[in-house]
Design a protein around this motif. Structure first.
Motif, mmCIF file in Angstrom:
data_model
loop_
_atom_site.group_PDB
_atom_site.id
_atom_site.type_symbol
_atom_site.label_atom_id
_atom_site.label_comp_id
_atom_site.label_asym_id
_atom_site.label_seq_id
_atom_site.Cartn_x
_atom_site.Cartn_y
_atom_site.Cartn_z
ATOM 1 N N ARG A 153 39.250 -7.275 -64.515
ATOM 2 C CA ARG A 153 39.112 -8.098 -65.719
ATOM 3 C C ARG A 153 39.329 -7.191 -66.921
ATOM 4 N N ALA A 154 40.478 -7.351 -67.548
ATOM 5 C CA ALA A 154 40.872 -6.447 -68.623
ATOM 6 C C ALA A 154 40.884 -7.178 -69.969
ATOM 7 N N PHE A 155 40.461 -6.455 -71.017
ATOM 8 C CA PHE A 155 40.379 -7.030 -72.351
ATOM 9 C C PHE A 155 40.908 -6.043 -73.386
ATOM 10 N N VAL A 156 41.566 -6.586 -74.409
ATOM 11 C CA VAL A 156 41.864 -5.792 -75.596
ATOM 12 C C VAL A 156 40.599 -5.778 -76.436
ATOM 13 N N VAL A 157 40.126 -4.582 -76.785
ATOM 14 C CA VAL A 157 38.852 -4.443 -77.502
ATOM 15 C C VAL A 157 39.062 -3.583 -78.746
ATOM 16 N N TYR A 158 38.430 -4.006 -79.843
ATOM 17 C CA TYR A 158 38.528 -3.239 -81.087
ATOM 18 C C TYR A 158 37.176 -3.199 -81.789
ATOM 19 N N LYS A 159 36.732 -2.000 -82.125
ATOM 20 C CA LYS A 159 35.496 -1.753 -82.876
ATOM 21 C C LYS A 159 34.250 -2.302 -82.174
ATOM 22 N N ILE A 160 34.268 -2.317 -80.855
ATOM 23 C CA ILE A 160 33.096 -2.699 -80.072
ATOM 24 C C ILE A 160 32.906 -1.621 -79.014
ATOM 25 N N ASN A 161 31.954 -0.759 -79.193
ATOM 26 C CA ASN A 161 31.762 0.392 -78.323
ATOM 27 C C ASN A 161 30.695 0.111 -77.268
ATOM 28 N N THR A 162 31.103 -0.517 -76.196
ATOM 29 C CA THR A 162 30.210 -0.764 -75.070
ATOM 30 C C THR A 162 30.976 -0.508 -73.785
ATOM 31 N N SER A 163 30.265 -0.582 -72.680
ATOM 32 C CA SER A 163 30.871 -0.326 -71.380
ATOM 33 C C SER A 163 31.753 -1.496 -70.960
ATOM 34 N N PRO A 164 32.673 -1.273 -70.001
ATOM 35 C CA PRO A 164 33.495 -2.375 -69.489
ATOM 36 C C PRO A 164 32.666 -3.555 -68.979
ATOM 37 N N LYS A 165 31.542 -3.271 -68.338
ATOM 38 C CA LYS A 165 30.677 -4.342 -67.848
ATOM 39 C C LYS A 165 30.100 -5.144 -69.010
ATOM 40 N N SER A 166 29.655 -4.463 -70.057
ATOM 41 C CA SER A 166 29.078 -5.145 -71.214
ATOM 42 C C SER A 166 30.120 -5.998 -71.935
ATOM 43 N N ILE A 167 31.345 -5.469 -72.025
ATOM 44 C CA ILE A 167 32.422 -6.233 -72.658
ATOM 45 C C ILE A 167 32.687 -7.516 -71.882
ATOM 46 N N SER A 168 32.766 -7.394 -70.561
ATOM 47 C CA SER A 168 33.011 -8.557 -69.710
ATOM 48 C C SER A 168 31.882 -9.573 -69.816
ATOM 49 N N GLU A 169 30.636 -9.088 -69.823
ATOM 50 C CA GLU A 169 29.486 -9.985 -69.914
ATOM 51 C C GLU A 169 29.439 -10.671 -71.281
ATOM 52 N N ARG A 170 29.787 -9.939 -72.323
ATOM 53 C CA ARG A 170 29.780 -10.540 -73.658
ATOM 54 C C ARG A 170 30.825 -11.640 -73.755
ATOM 55 N N TYR A 171 31.998 -11.399 -73.172
ATOM 56 C CA TYR A 171 33.063 -12.403 -73.265
ATOM 57 C C TYR A 171 32.707 -13.673 -72.501
ATOM 58 N N ARG A 172 31.820 -13.551 -71.529
ATOM 59 C CA ARG A 172 31.405 -14.735 -70.772
ATOM 60 C C ARG A 172 30.820 -15.804 -71.676
ATOM 61 N N HIS A 173 30.207 -15.401 -72.794
ATOM 62 C CA HIS A 173 29.636 -16.371 -73.729
ATOM 63 C C HIS A 173 30.719 -17.279 -74.301
ATOM 64 N N ARG A 174 31.954 -16.762 -74.361
ATOM 65 C CA ARG A 174 33.023 -17.560 -74.927
ATOM 66 C C ARG A 174 33.359 -18.768 -74.049
ATOM 67 N N PHE A 175 33.104 -18.650 -72.751
ATOM 68 C CA PHE A 175 33.395 -19.773 -71.861
ATOM 69 C C PHE A 175 32.528 -20.980 -72.193
ATOM 70 N N ALA A 176 31.432 -20.749 -72.928
ATOM 71 C CA ALA A 176 30.604 -21.866 -73.382
ATOM 72 C C ALA A 176 31.415 -22.778 -74.294
ATOM 73 N N ILE A 177 32.363 -22.195 -75.040
ATOM 74 C CA ILE A 177 33.210 -22.997 -75.912
ATOM 75 C C ILE A 177 34.133 -23.873 -75.074
ATOM 76 N N GLU A 178 34.665 -23.325 -73.979
ATOM 77 C CA GLU A 178 35.513 -24.127 -73.096
ATOM 78 C C GLU A 178 34.736 -25.326 -72.550
ATOM 79 N N SER A 179 33.462 -25.107 -72.257
ATOM 80 C CA SER A 179 32.657 -26.209 -71.720
ATOM 81 C C SER A 179 32.440 -27.291 -72.759
ATOM 82 N N THR A 180 32.456 -26.918 -74.057
ATOM 83 C CA THR A 180 32.277 -27.932 -75.095
ATOM 84 C C THR A 180 33.453 -28.905 -75.105
ATOM 85 N N TYR A 181 34.647 -28.441 -74.743
ATOM 86 C CA TYR A 181 35.796 -29.339 -74.686
ATOM 87 C C TYR A 181 35.619 -30.372 -73.575
ATOM 88 N N VAL A 182 35.085 -29.915 -72.449
ATOM 89 C CA VAL A 182 34.839 -30.836 -71.330
ATOM 90 C C VAL A 182 33.790 -31.868 -71.727
#
Length: 266
Positions: free
Chosen positions: A155-184
């Protein structure tokens, strides 16, 4: 819906084929995600001459216009481009965007058994030949039979000015899927119509967003678990179907609409 219109200011935009058509009325939604509170703050109609870069600029202007600061702007893969990354870097906006594996070099980099980060140069698709150097964070997850898959998942991401581990980046992005659920969820509230009037369709969509926001706020205010620590919503209480049933019953009563069985009796 609708047919192809050559007018660049037309509200009918192209998109992935769905329900036997490639043309739709498109919207850009501006949402805020905070734990279990997902609120739609703005809906912007899209037009045929709209570009992803213009849409992002409009969204950023709205965010600053509301007086918010951007802690991390999370976009989907549709916004993966050198033009957008260059704009976000020039504007000093922290962001996380999933990678599109659209080159052999990138596919080669996204291999291996360990999480890592590396720099990569993205070429623009436009004629100006713009190039943008980005930082890519690659999180490796071993599936171990989950969802019927085995081996390493990248699971790869372009990241800028966010200094966390790959796991933290992936976990943070999971919150964005909440927006996808709002469309449903929004489709549950949206009025079904065959009209080609984009103003009417936009009005119906706004009403659906308002109703959805009210449901989220009601759950947040009335159905939180009684416990120490962060506020957590009890998902088993006040479910969506119950909320929809209340709206239906109240609408029938308010507008004095007779049911089929009541008509038959009378």
């Amino acid at each position: 819906m609708g047919k192809r219109i050559k007018n660049p200011k037309s509200p009918i935009v192209g998109g992935k084929r769905k329900a036997s058509t490639n043309y739709f009325v498109g919207y850009l939604t501006f949402s805020v995600v905070n734990m279990d509170k997902h609120l739609i703050l703005q809906v912007i109609p899209l037009f045929r001459d709209s570009t992803n870069l213009t849409a992002i600029k409009n969204c950023v202007d709205l965010i600053y216009g509301y007086g918010f600061k951007i802690k991390s702007l999370m976009l989907d893969r549709e916004f993966y481009s050198a033009e957008i990354f260059s704009y976000l870097k020039e504007s000093e906006i922290p962001h996380i965007v999933p990678v599109k594996k659209n080159s052999d070099e990138l596919k080669r980099q996204l291999k291996g058994k360990k999480s890592k980060s590396f720099e990569y140069v993205i070429n623009a698709k436009s004629k100006n030949k713009l190039k943008c150097k980005v930082k890519i964070v690659d999180r490796v997850i071993y599936m171990k039979g989950k969802k019927g898959k085995k081996g390493a998942l990248h699971r790869a991401f372009v990241v800028y000015k966010i200094n966390t581990s790959p796991k933290s980046i992936s976990e943070r992005y999971r919150h964005r899927f909440a927006i996808e659920s709002t469309y449903v969820i929004n489709n549950k509230f949206k009025v079904r119509t065959s009209t080609k009037d984009h103003v009417v369709r936009f009005f119906y969509y706004l009403i659906a967003c308002i109703i959805q926001n009210f449901w989220v706020l009601t759950k947040w205010k009335r159905f939180a678990k009684i416990q120490r620590g962060p506020k957590v919503i009890d998902r088993d209480k006040f479910p969506l179907n119950h909320y929809l049933a209340i709206i239906f019953e109240e609408s029938m009563t308010h507008f004095r609409i007779l049911r089929i069985d009541e008509i038959a009796i009378s």
